[in-house]
Design an enzyme around this catalytic site. Structure first.
Site, PDB file in Angstrom:
ATOM      1  N   GLU A  43       5.855  54.306  50.849  1.00  0.00           N
ATOM      2  CA  GLU A  43       5.256  55.597  51.173  1.00  0.00           C
ATOM      3  C   GLU A  43       5.843  56.186  52.450  1.00  0.00           C
ATOM      4  O   GLU A  43       6.079  57.392  52.530  1.00  0.00           O
ATOM      5  CB  GLU A  43       3.733  55.481  51.291  1.00  0.00           C
ATOM      6  CG  GLU A  43       3.011  55.254  49.962  1.00  0.00           C
ATOM      7  CD  GLU A  43       3.227  56.383  48.967  1.00  0.00           C
ATOM      8  OE1 GLU A  43       3.656  57.487  49.373  1.00  0.00           O
ATOM      9  OE2 GLU A  43       2.968  56.169  47.778  1.00  0.00           O
ATOM     10  N   TYR A 124      -1.730  62.140  54.322  1.00  0.00           N
ATOM     11  CA  TYR A 124      -1.177  61.814  53.012  1.00  0.00           C
ATOM     12  C   TYR A 124      -1.047  60.308  52.820  1.00  0.00           C
ATOM     13  O   TYR A 124      -1.549  59.738  51.847  1.00  0.00           O
ATOM     14  CB  TYR A 124       0.188  62.476  52.774  1.00  0.00           C
ATOM     15  CG  TYR A 124       0.886  61.793  51.635  1.00  0.00           C
ATOM     16  CD1 TYR A 124       0.491  62.038  50.322  1.00  0.00           C
ATOM     17  CD2 TYR A 124       1.845  60.800  51.854  1.00  0.00           C
ATOM     18  CE1 TYR A 124       1.057  61.355  49.255  1.00  0.00           C
ATOM     19  CE2 TYR A 124       2.408  60.112  50.812  1.00  0.00           C
ATOM     20  CZ  TYR A 124       2.020  60.396  49.510  1.00  0.00           C
ATOM     21  OH  TYR A 124       2.555  59.694  48.471  1.00  0.00           O
ATOM     22  N   ASP A 142       0.318  65.689  48.432  1.00  0.00           N
ATOM     23  CA  ASP A 142       1.687  65.783  48.917  1.00  0.00           C
ATOM     24  C   ASP A 142       2.302  67.076  48.367  1.00  0.00           C
ATOM     25  O   ASP A 142       1.609  67.895  47.780  1.00  0.00           O
ATOM     26  CB  ASP A 142       2.506  64.561  48.475  1.00  0.00           C
ATOM     27  CG  ASP A 142       2.834  64.638  47.008  1.00  0.00           C
ATOM     28  OD1 ASP A 142       1.969  65.080  46.229  1.00  0.00           O
ATOM     29  OD2 ASP A 142       3.964  64.303  46.623  1.00  0.00           O
TER      30      ASP A 142
END
Length: 345
Positions: A43, A124, A142
DNA sequence: CATTCGTGGCT
DNA sequence: TAGCCAAGAAT
């Protein structure tokens, strides 16, 4: 949301069960939960970065540092060198800090609120890790979700002002169960179907839900505020050679390219040109120009070369063997300069 | 809320 | 090709 069959999330998850991309950081189908370390690492790498660019870096990192404790034990400079070329180097600096924090905690926290406290995790990433690695219901927004939701609800307000509305709408369609799969499904949809240009609405499992498709042209969304123009800056990088080695320094601070190995330069920055002052008094040979575009400015960087016999007083750095320059971990701008020098012989 | 942070691939 | 864009965070 209810789990009834005719919701947006149900349609999307049904599509995802068939069409999910196979990615290195996803658990194989049927396996329980993916490794939180791999979810977190992927991520962070994927922040503003394409899947294709991330793949080789993810492979390199997980092979070299299989666990978060391994990463926490690594010298920071090793991590910076390994990250070189991927960009947004504050991510690498925060990666090291975060790994240390997680090691101290004895593992990753499992709630969005606690994850948000870790360095390098914003709204996020905290939501994504909570949902994907720990099965929590979290609202994951996102750029893909912004695009999909903007089209689903035909949101006329331009980004970034529409973020609040988008979050509320996303919350409204996020399921209580499988929130992690839902988030990844939205990303897969945004990546392959609900694309920026030329969306494949005929293949979209949500086409019957899409207000933009019903009313007009989905590609019109999301509406965005106009961008500012990028200034062009001039600067110089200096290639100083001695006995087959080149002088490299490490950029200080948390600013641009902070913590990264680099050639000496003349002080160019996003707000202005370099002053043209060389680091040593010598005979400089003009080798050429490197053009490089950053997020908010373009740079035309002259590359000058010289050879010296003496040491460099008053400067902190190291002599790096020219033959091993590819292992120095130069960010792309300076890797281009090195390439130019080597091409000139 | 606006700005500052890289880079490579795409059209 | 020159611009646009990508699984954003920190300040």
């Amino acid at each position: 949301m209810t789990a009834s069959k005719d919701t947006i999330s149900a349609r999307l998850l049904e599509w995802y069960d068939v069409h999910a991309r196979t990615l290195p950081w996803r658990a194989p189908p049927g396996e329980s939960s993916p490794d939180p370390y791999r979810v977190w690492l992927s991520e962070v790498m994927l922040q503003q970065t394409t899947v294709a660019a991330v793949k080789p870096y993810f492979a390199k990192f997980t092979e070299r540092w299989p666990t978060v404790d391994d990463l926490a034990a690594a010298p920071e400079q090793d991590v910076m060198v390994a990250w070189a070329g991927l960009g947004y180097y504050s991510r690498a600096r925060n990666l090291v800090k975060c790994a240390a924090a997680v090691k101290k905690l004895g593992g990753f926290p499992e709630t969005e609120e606690e994850l948000l406290k870790l360095p390098g995790l914003g709204a996020y990433t905290a939501a994504a890790v909570a949902a994907i690695a720990f099965g929590q219901r979290a609202v994951v927004v996102d750029a893909n979700v912004e695009r999909v939701v903007s089209r689903l609800f035909a949101i006329e307000e331009p980004l970034p002002g529409s973020r609040k509305t988008i979050r509320v709408k996303t919350d409204g369609i996020t399921p209580d169960r499988r929130a992690g799969d839902f988030a990844q499904a939205m990303m897969d949809l945004g990546s392959g179907i609900c694309t920026t240009r030329d969306p494949k609405c005929l293949l979209c499992p949500l086409s019957s839900d899409c207000q933009a498709l019903k009313n007009d042209n989905p590609a019109r969304f999301p509406i965005k505020a106009p961008k500012k123009i990028k200034p062009v800056r001039q600067g110089t990088a200096y290639w100083i050679e001695r006995d087959g080695a080149v002088w490299l320094e490490i950029r200080q601070g948390t600013g641009m390219l902070g913590g990264m190995r680099s050639l000496p330069d003349d002080g160019w920055h996003s707000g202005g040109d370099g002053d043209g002052a060389a680091p040593v008094d010598a005979d400089w040979e003009q080798l050429g120009l490197v053009r490089h575009t950053f997020t908010h400015f373009s740079l035309e960087m002259s590359v000058l070369r010289t050879s010296i016999q003496s040491d460099l007083a008053e400067r902190i750095g190291q002599w790096w063997p020219v033959a091993e320059i590819d292992d120095a971990g130069l960010p792309t701008l300076f890797a281009k300069a090195a390439r130019l020098v080597l091409a000139r012989g």
